[in-house]
Design an enzyme around this catalytic site. Sequence first.
Site, PDB file in Angstrom:
ATOM      1  CG  ASP A  30       6.606 -13.937  16.730  1.00  0.00           C
ATOM      2  OD1 ASP A  30       6.372 -14.628  18.168  1.00  0.00           O
ATOM      3  OD2 ASP A  30       7.735 -14.582  16.136  1.00  0.00           O
ATOM      4  CG  HIS A 100       7.241 -12.605  25.051  1.00  0.00           C
ATOM      5  ND1 HIS A 100       8.011 -12.777  26.039  1.00  0.00           N
ATOM      6  CD2 HIS A 100       7.188 -14.231  24.278  1.00  0.00           C
ATOM      7  CE1 HIS A 100       8.535 -13.513  25.139  1.00  0.00           C
ATOM      8  NE2 HIS A 100       8.488 -14.623  24.793  1.00  0.00           N
ATOM      9  CG  MET A 101      -0.602 -13.948  26.228  1.00  0.00           C
ATOM     10  SD  MET A 101      -2.000 -13.040  26.835  1.00  0.00           S
ATOM     11  CE  MET A 101      -1.652 -13.688  28.015  1.00  0.00           C
ATOM     12  CG  HIS A 102       4.018 -16.648  21.874  1.00  0.00           C
ATOM     13  ND1 HIS A 102       4.776 -17.019  20.825  1.00  0.00           N
ATOM     14  CD2 HIS A 102       4.965 -16.513  22.776  1.00  0.00           C
ATOM     15  CE1 HIS A 102       6.013 -16.755  21.027  1.00  0.00           C
ATOM     16  NE2 HIS A 102       5.705 -16.814  22.399  1.00  0.00           N
TER      17      HIS A 102
END
Length: 114
Positions: A30, A100-102
Amino acid sequence: MKECLFCKIVSGEIPSTKVHEDEQLIAFRDVNPQAPTHVLIIPRRHIERLTDLSESEAELIGQMQLSANKIAEQEGIVSGGFRTVFNCGEGAGQSVWHIHMHLLGGRPMHWPPG
Ligand code: AMP
């Protein structure tokens, strides 16, 4: 999707720091990390939000978590604990309209999240 930021990351038009890629998924750091490890895991295919998922994409979501587990191992954040999060919709803080997966870890996590 032409105008989707994460589709541009998938195609390489926008640079990213990738930590994993396979046929279905890519994972990259990120740009505005909220923890020492903050990685986004996304499908190559454009899916706008979680509620657009179909039954046939159930396995894709499972693969995203399995990838997150492997990346957590690589990053050395398993023993300290890590968190995976999807934001769905503006009210939950979704700002990029490609699911999206954090993956967050490397510091103590608090609950409830903000
Ligand atoms: P969300 O708010 O759940 O939609 O998460 C979107 C995330 O994408 C945020 O954590 C942003 O910091 C991150 N982000 C936005 N642009 C980029 C980029 N070009 N490369 C990597 N991460 C990004």
